[in-house]
Design an enzyme around this catalytic site. Structure first.
Site, PDB file in Angstrom:
ATOM      1  NE  ARG A 266      -2.412  -7.807  -4.144  1.00 50.47           N
ATOM      2  CZ  ARG A 266      -3.203  -8.421  -3.291  1.00 50.47           C
ATOM      3  NH1 ARG A 266      -2.791  -8.657  -2.068  1.00 50.47           N
ATOM      4  NH2 ARG A 266      -4.400  -8.836  -3.651  1.00 50.47           N
TER       5      ARG A 266
ATOM      6  CG  HIS B 279      -1.952  -1.006   1.313  1.00 52.00           C
ATOM      7  ND1 HIS B 279      -2.111  -1.849   2.381  1.00 52.00           N
ATOM      8  CD2 HIS B 279      -2.925  -1.330   0.427  1.00 52.00           C
ATOM      9  CE1 HIS B 279      -3.148  -2.644   2.169  1.00 52.00           C
ATOM     10  NE2 HIS B 279      -3.652  -2.364   0.982  1.00 52.00           N
TER      11      HIS B 279
ATOM     12  CB  SER C  51      -4.391  -6.347   4.781  1.00 49.02           C
ATOM     13  OG  SER C  51      -4.009  -5.130   4.202  1.00 49.02           O
TER      14      SER C  51
ATOM     15  CE  LYS D 120     -11.418  -7.349   0.130  1.00 50.02           C
ATOM     16  NZ  LYS D 120     -10.049  -6.891   0.143  1.00 50.02           N
TER      17      LYS D 120
HETATM   18  O1  PNS Z   1      -8.592  -2.671   0.523  1.00 44.40           O
HETATM   19  P1  PNS Z   1      -9.833  -3.267  -0.086  1.00 44.40           P
HETATM   20  O2  PNS Z   1     -10.621  -4.038   0.954  1.00 44.40           O
HETATM   21  O3  PNS Z   1      -9.564  -4.066  -1.315  1.00 44.40           O
HETATM   22  O4  PNS Z   1     -10.733  -1.999  -0.520  1.00 44.40           O
HETATM   23  C1  PNS Z   1     -11.973  -2.197  -1.107  1.00 44.40           C
HETATM   24  C2  PNS Z   1     -12.733  -0.877  -1.287  1.00 44.40           C
HETATM   25  C3  PNS Z   1     -12.852  -0.137   0.024  1.00 44.40           C
HETATM   26  C4  PNS Z   1     -12.023  -0.004  -2.293  1.00 44.40           C
HETATM   27  C5  PNS Z   1     -14.139  -1.273  -1.825  1.00 44.40           C
HETATM   28  O5  PNS Z   1     -14.695  -2.250  -1.008  1.00 44.40           O
HETATM   29  C6  PNS Z   1     -15.093  -0.099  -1.910  1.00 44.40           C
HETATM   30  O6  PNS Z   1     -15.003   0.702  -2.797  1.00 44.40           O
HETATM   31  N1  PNS Z   1     -16.042  -0.023  -0.944  1.00 44.40           N
HETATM   32  C7  PNS Z   1     -17.059   1.008  -0.918  1.00 44.40           C
HETATM   33  C8  PNS Z   1     -18.424   0.462  -1.331  1.00 44.40           C
HETATM   34  C9  PNS Z   1     -18.595   0.541  -2.846  1.00 44.40           C
HETATM   35  O7  PNS Z   1     -18.479   1.578  -3.458  1.00 44.40           O
HETATM   36  N2  PNS Z   1     -18.926  -0.613  -3.454  1.00 44.40           N
HETATM   37  C10 PNS Z   1     -19.138  -0.720  -4.866  1.00 44.40           C
HETATM   38  C11 PNS Z   1     -17.861  -0.976  -5.631  1.00 44.40           C
HETATM   39  S1  PNS Z   1     -18.322  -1.658  -7.151  1.00 44.40           S
END
Ligand code: PNS
Length: 172
Positions: free
Chosen positions: A99, A25, A136, A49
């Protein structure tokens, strides 16, 4: 202007759960901070998640400590749709780290969904290949089972993780 005298695109958001932030990150943050005039690291309040191990404040503090030396980077949080947050922040671009090639499959549909919702584009930055296996969830699993993850997370994150381990030990 960057070092080559080329104007930078104004604003970008780098969203994530950051539970915890890793060297991968941080690598993406440093790269994006060189391209964009203003970079906001946006910590999602409720990761989809699973329940995060670190509180929102802890996740934000870990990142803040890691970016102390990057003056054009700030740390915020958001709830709900990323597309709405990007629109509210008048962000030009969402940054996502890649990645490995397989990351791209889900990231592409997410990027298209975010663009259809808010007309915001996503740009992908590849983290250094030495972090291509770092996530993570893996860092947490290895650390809490006693493995050495010192080379995979920034020093402030190591301190937060050690503190969390002590807390968990003393409460069990
Ligand atoms: O570090 P991560 O868990 O891969 O981040 C994921 C994140 C936060 C970028 C994603 O879950 C997100 O955008 N969440 C907000 C909810 C949202 O907009 N969902 C629709 C995406 S299609």
């Amino acid at each position: 202007m960057n070092n080559n005298g080329i104007a930078r695109a104004p604003r970008a958001i780098y969203p994530g759960s950051f539970d915890p932030p890793t060297n991968g990150h941080l690598d993406v943050i440093v790269r994006a901070s060189k391209i964009f005039a203003e970079l906001t690291v946006a910590v999602v309040v409720n990761p989809q998640k699973r329940e995060p191990m670190f509180t929102l404040d802890e996740r934000k503090s870990m990142i803040s400590e890691c970016v102390e030396n990057l003056p054009n980077v700030k740390v915020e949080h958001f709830r709900g749709l990323l597309a709405d947050y990007a629109k509210e922040k008048k962000s030009d671009v969402i940054i996502k780290g890649l990645r490995v090639v397989s990351d791209f499959e889900s990231e592409m549909s997410t990027a298209l969904m975010n663009r259809s919702l808010s007309d915001v584009d996503t740009m992908f930055l590849m983290s250094d290949q030495k972090y291509s296996f770092v996530s993570s969830s893996m860092v947490k699993e290895v650390f809490f089972l006693g493995g050495d993850v010192g080379a995979l997370v920034p020093d402030p994150v190591m301190r937060f993780m050690s503190r969390k381990r002590e807390l968990l030990r003393s409460s069990s």
